[in-house]
Design an enzyme around this catalytic site. Structure first.
Site, PDB file in Angstrom:
ATOM      1  N   HIS A 157     -24.188  12.512 -11.200  1.00 42.57           N
ATOM      2  CA  HIS A 157     -24.235  11.693 -10.260  1.00 42.57           C
ATOM      3  C   HIS A 157     -25.181  10.541 -10.870  1.00 42.57           C
ATOM      4  O   HIS A 157     -26.310  10.805 -11.135  1.00 42.57           O
ATOM      5  CB  HIS A 157     -25.128  12.399  -9.204  1.00 42.57           C
ATOM      6  N   THR A 198     -15.548  -2.504  -9.758  1.00 42.99           N
ATOM      7  CA  THR A 198     -16.806  -1.969  -9.247  1.00 42.99           C
ATOM      8  C   THR A 198     -18.020  -2.022 -10.353  1.00 42.99           C
ATOM      9  O   THR A 198     -17.658  -1.999 -11.693  1.00 42.99           O
ATOM     10  CB  THR A 198     -16.669  -0.348  -8.857  1.00 42.99           C
ATOM     11  N   ASP A 199     -19.238  -2.051  -9.649  1.00 42.77           N
ATOM     12  CA  ASP A 199     -20.479  -1.785 -10.845  1.00 42.77           C
ATOM     13  C   ASP A 199     -20.589  -0.562 -11.450  1.00 42.77           C
ATOM     14  O   ASP A 199     -21.147  -0.458 -12.374  1.00 42.77           O
ATOM     15  CB  ASP A 199     -21.639  -2.326  -9.829  1.00 42.77           C
ATOM     16  N   GLU A 200     -19.567   0.449 -11.065  1.00 41.17           N
ATOM     17  CA  GLU A 200     -19.897   1.649 -11.745  1.00 41.17           C
ATOM     18  C   GLU A 200     -19.274   1.786 -13.198  1.00 41.17           C
ATOM     19  O   GLU A 200     -19.609   2.594 -13.784  1.00 41.17           O
ATOM     20  CB  GLU A 200     -18.969   2.909 -10.908  1.00 41.17           C
ATOM     21  N   TYR A 223     -26.846  14.660  -1.117  1.00 44.53           N
ATOM     22  CA  TYR A 223     -27.034  15.190  -2.432  1.00 44.53           C
ATOM     23  C   TYR A 223     -28.258  15.355  -2.978  1.00 44.53           C
ATOM     24  O   TYR A 223     -29.216  14.408  -3.046  1.00 44.53           O
ATOM     25  CB  TYR A 223     -26.184  14.282  -3.329  1.00 44.53           C
ATOM     26  N   PRO A 254     -20.041   6.823   5.968  1.00 45.74           N
ATOM     27  CA  PRO A 254     -19.324   7.129   7.242  1.00 45.74           C
ATOM     28  C   PRO A 254     -19.468   8.689   7.307  1.00 45.74           C
ATOM     29  O   PRO A 254     -19.444   8.954   8.633  1.00 45.74           O
ATOM     30  CB  PRO A 254     -17.987   6.575   6.993  1.00 45.74           C
ATOM     31  N   TYR A 294     -13.173   8.110 -12.495  1.00 49.20           N
ATOM     32  CA  TYR A 294     -13.280   7.108 -11.674  1.00 49.20           C
ATOM     33  C   TYR A 294     -13.605   5.543 -12.473  1.00 49.20           C
ATOM     34  O   TYR A 294     -12.737   4.698 -12.638  1.00 49.20           O
ATOM     35  CB  TYR A 294     -13.663   7.014 -10.509  1.00 49.20           C
ATOM     36  N   ASP A 334       1.043  -1.292   0.016  1.00 50.19           N
ATOM     37  CA  ASP A 334       0.051  -0.014   0.106  1.00 50.19           C
ATOM     38  C   ASP A 334       0.898   1.267   0.027  1.00 50.19           C
ATOM     39  O   ASP A 334       1.787   1.280   0.730  1.00 50.19           O
ATOM     40  CB  ASP A 334      -1.004   0.027   1.217  1.00 50.19           C
ATOM     41  N   GLU A 357      -7.419   4.298  -6.978  1.00 47.44           N
ATOM     42  CA  GLU A 357      -8.140   5.504  -6.586  1.00 47.44           C
ATOM     43  C   GLU A 357      -9.570   5.342  -7.140  1.00 47.44           C
ATOM     44  O   GLU A 357      -9.871   4.930  -7.892  1.00 47.44           O
ATOM     45  CB  GLU A 357      -7.302   6.795  -7.535  1.00 47.44           C
ATOM     46  N   LYS A 377     -11.463   2.286 -14.068  1.00 44.91           N
ATOM     47  CA  LYS A 377     -11.557   0.909 -13.811  1.00 44.91           C
ATOM     48  C   LYS A 377     -11.983   0.267 -14.857  1.00 44.91           C
ATOM     49  O   LYS A 377     -11.770  -0.881 -14.712  1.00 44.91           O
ATOM     50  CB  LYS A 377     -12.811   1.132 -12.425  1.00 44.91           C
TER      51      LYS A 377
END
Length: 332
Positions: A274, A121-123, A205, A190, A148, A33, A81, A152
């Site tokens: 978004h 990621t699912d994004e 948001y 969080p 991002y 890391d 990231e 990915k």
């Protein structure tokens, strides 16, 4: 597999995986890391030194990556990231880590013929309409919407290419939104929990209608271990726990669990681009590999997460003021 190299193992999802692997298997773990702002050595505190070795370094460091990969029986690649807001503010680090870093690791895995599992990621699939009956599957076309998610997506495609062109022994998993211990306070859940602890009203948001498919980090970890041990080389597996909730509901659940009025939050300016809704169909993982989540009940997992942040203010407090100052500068 006796020694697993975990990249990004001091970050949120990576550190949860390290804890889970140590508690539930006999594997030893080497954590690599870079300890950027999102990595925290304290997230590995208390783990046995004879089971976990920590190495500070960057996944774009080819010499270091080559050495550590050569010592490992498998690589689980979490390092990324990963915060959308940050990618909109400063895209370049996302290319360096998510694209170049993944390439560097793949070349090392190729050289040493090391088993490789890539965390995504699912994004990468873009988003769904709020009333769309469909969910993402392994056949859903990629349609990323941010620096991002696009980097990915690019890293996923590199893994697929290295499997097909060079025979790298790799699998990929695309997971829905994680929650649980050790998550940076810039993230949605969080941030709201620590706001309430600090006596600050949570921030939502826009209208809060955006839907995410939540999964506890322990369930993500168990799924990754299942894929690492049983997954078919070259395949992609979607990881999800059927935890769809819109952001408004999540904020109100947090407030209720913490003894506050359900409407004690503020609406803030929505972020650019978004995505509306993510939803995972994990049928392949469940039926082919026999995996099932432990935290099928989002409310109980959320309650456990809230308690962890109550009990571990020393872990998250150092980053809280800086995070809130950043959001305040953007009117969020």
């Amino acid at each position: 597999m006796s020694n697993i190299l975990v990249t990004g193992g001091a970050g949120f999802i990576g550190s949860n995986f390290v804890h889970y692997a140590v508690e539930n298997t006999e594997h030893t773990v080497t954590v690599l890391d870079a300890l950027t702002y999102a990595g925290n050595r304290a997230s590995l505190a208390g783990l046995p030194e004879d089971r976990v070795r920590f190495v500070q370094g960057d996944i774009t460091d080819a010499e270091l990556v080559d050495r550590l990969t050569g010592e490992a029986d498998a690589v689980v690649h979490y390092a990324a990231e990963s915060h959308n807001d940050n990618s909109l503010h400063s895209p370049r680090p996302f290319l360096d880590t998510n694209i170049v870093g993944t390439y560097t690791l793949l070349e090392a895995a190729r050289k040493h013929e090391t088993r490789f599992h890539h965390i995504s990621t699912d994004e990468v699939y873009g988003d769904l309409e709020l009333d769309d009956p469909e969910r993402f599957t392994e056949q859903t076309p990629y349609n990323p919407s941010s620096p991002y998610s696009s980097t990915k997506a690019g890293s996923d495609l590199l893994v697929r290419a290295w499997v097909r062109s060079f025979g790298v022994q790799a699998t990929i998993s695309n997971c829905s939104n994680n929650y649980g211990p050790y998550q940076h306070v810039e993230k949605f859940i969080p941030r709201q929990i620590t706001n309430v602890i600090r006596g600050i009203r949570p921030k939502l948001y826009g209208a809060g209608e955006n839907v995410r498919d939540w999964i506890h980090a322990n369930d993500h970890s168990s799924a990754v271990l299942t894929i690492l041990e049983k997954g078919r080389i070259g395949d992609t597996y979607l990881i999800g726990a059927d935890g769809e909730r819109n952001n408004k509901d999540v904020v109100e659940l947090i407030l209720e669990e913490m003894g506050q009025p359900r409407d004690a939050y503020d609406h803030v300016t929505d972020r650019a681009g978004h995505d509306l809704r993510y939803a995972i169909d994990s049928t392949k993982l469940r039926t082919e590999l026999g995996w099932a989540p432990e935290f099928a009940d989002f409310e109980s997992g959320l309650a456990a997460t809230i308690q962890w942040y109550r009990d571990n203010e020393a872990w998250w407090a150092p980053a809280k003021d800086t995070t809130e100052a950043f959001y305040a500068s953007k009117g969020q």
